[in-house]
Design an enzyme around this catalytic site. Structure first.
Site, PDB file in Angstrom:
ATOM      1  N   CYS A 162      10.765  24.449 -33.287  1.00 12.86           N
ATOM      2  CA  CYS A 162      11.204  25.706 -32.678  1.00 12.86           C
ATOM      3  C   CYS A 162      12.653  26.035 -33.068  1.00 12.86           C
ATOM      4  O   CYS A 162      12.900  26.327 -34.228  1.00 12.86           O
ATOM      5  CB  CYS A 162      10.984  25.638 -31.168  1.00 12.86           C
ATOM      6  SG  CYS A 162      10.765  27.269 -30.466  1.00 12.86           S
TER       7      CYS A 162
ATOM      8  N   GLU B 103       6.286  17.949 -28.663  1.00  9.16           N
ATOM      9  CA  GLU B 103       6.812  16.964 -27.700  1.00  9.16           C
ATOM     10  C   GLU B 103       6.416  17.307 -26.266  1.00  9.16           C
ATOM     11  O   GLU B 103       6.648  16.515 -25.362  1.00  9.16           O
ATOM     12  CB  GLU B 103       8.338  16.853 -27.836  1.00  9.16           C
ATOM     13  CG  GLU B 103       9.156  18.027 -27.316  1.00  9.16           C
ATOM     14  CD  GLU B 103       9.114  19.262 -28.221  1.00  9.16           C
ATOM     15  OE1 GLU B 103       8.342  19.293 -29.192  1.00  9.16           O
ATOM     16  OE2 GLU B 103       9.846  20.219 -27.913  1.00  9.16           O
TER      17      GLU B 103
ATOM     18  N   HIS C 155       6.023  23.265 -29.937  1.00  4.12           N
ATOM     19  CA  HIS C 155       6.666  22.092 -29.315  1.00  4.12           C
ATOM     20  C   HIS C 155       5.702  20.914 -29.145  1.00  4.12           C
ATOM     21  O   HIS C 155       5.205  20.688 -28.042  1.00  4.12           O
ATOM     22  CB  HIS C 155       7.166  22.477 -27.921  1.00  4.12           C
ATOM     23  CG  HIS C 155       8.380  23.335 -27.927  1.00  4.12           C
ATOM     24  ND1 HIS C 155       9.660  22.826 -27.886  1.00  4.12           N
ATOM     25  CD2 HIS C 155       8.508  24.679 -27.960  1.00  4.12           C
ATOM     26  CE1 HIS C 155      10.530  23.809 -27.894  1.00  4.12           C
ATOM     27  NE2 HIS C 155       9.860  24.948 -27.938  1.00  4.12           N
TER      28      HIS C 155
HETATM   29  N1  GLN Z   1      14.345  31.383 -28.942  1.00  2.00           N
HETATM   30  C1  GLN Z   1      15.019  30.192 -29.433  1.00  2.00           C
HETATM   31  C2  GLN Z   1      15.881  30.535 -30.647  1.00  2.00           C
HETATM   32  O1  GLN Z   1      15.689  31.560 -31.262  1.00  2.00           O
HETATM   33  C3  GLN Z   1      14.030  29.098 -29.782  1.00  2.00           C
HETATM   34  C4  GLN Z   1      13.247  28.705 -28.553  1.00  2.00           C
HETATM   35  C5  GLN Z   1      12.795  27.286 -28.534  1.00  2.00           C
HETATM   36  O2  GLN Z   1      13.332  26.409 -29.201  1.00  2.00           O
HETATM   37  N2  GLN Z   1      11.814  27.036 -27.683  1.00  2.00           N
HETATM   38  O3  GLN Z   1      16.735  29.782 -30.970  1.00  2.00           O
END
Ligand code: GLN
Length: 197
Positions: A77, A176, A174
């Site tokens: 992410c 994890e 994610h």
């Molecule tokens: N919205 C976050 C970003 O752009 C990422 C979100 C996340 O890691 N769950 O950095």
């Protein structure tokens, strides 16, 4: 296996818990010296601008790039955004993966969702190839992969949500946060292959 998790911001504790379940030794990485002796590094989810600014403030940008030349690195992410070459806006990026990401591509936090993905690469871990249940939290999309980078998984409409470039791995979601250990095991295999190519 000794795996570091970048612990500047975000959900590093969940990655550490999963890695320990798999029998890996873990290190919270906050300073360049913490990269010493690691077999691989995970960059967790969180907020990519914050992670980037803190990494720059702690002098981690070049050491992380250096580390990734010889080791497996996986960004989930926000971590995937930080690994990318292009986030289509100004923020500190490692620029290691030939991917263009689109931040917050599914809308606001309330538009977070879960879905099942087909991930053929995970057949190396589990030949039964069960779908992978993925959690997306204000997630980015991988808008395109270039050069050596290739797509590992996409949504039903074809939009890419996981990519790999050699020992570098990026997932919009994610792993994890579920009980499914297959992605972490996949990453440990990449880390194990360090220096054997
Ligand atoms: N919205 C976050 C970003 O752009 C990422 C979100 C996340 O890691 N769950 O950095």
């Amino acid at each position: 296996m000794k795996i570091g998790v970048l612990a500047l911001q975000g959900d590093f504790a969940e990655h550490i818990a999963m890695l320990r379940r798999l029998g890996a030794e873990t290190v919270e990485v906050r300073l360049p010296a913490h990269l010493e002796g690691l077999d691989g590094l995970i960059i967790p989810g969180g907020e990519s601008t914050t992670i980037g600014k803190l990494a720059a403030a702690y002098g981690l940008m070049e050491p992380l790039r250096q580390f990734a030349r010889q080791h497996a690195v996986w960004g989930t992410c926000a971590g995937a955004i930080f690994l990318s070459k292009d986030a289509q806006r100004q923020q500190p990026l490692l620029g290691l993966m030939d991917i263009t990401v689109e931040r917050n591509a599914f809308g606001r936090q309330v538009a977070s969702f879960e879905t099942d993905l087909q991930v053929p690469a995970l057949e190396a871990i589990d030949s039964q190839a069960q779908p992978y249940h993925a959690v997306f939290i204000r997630a980015p999309l991988i808008a395109s992969v270039q050069g050596e980078a290739r797509s590992l998984a996409s949504l039903e409409d074809g939009r890419i949500v996981a990519a790999q470039q050699g020992r570098l791995l990026a997932t919009s979601f994610h792993p994890e946060l579920t009980g499914d250990e297959r992605f972490h095991r996949y990453f440990l295999r990449l880390a194990q292959a360090n220096g054997t190519e």
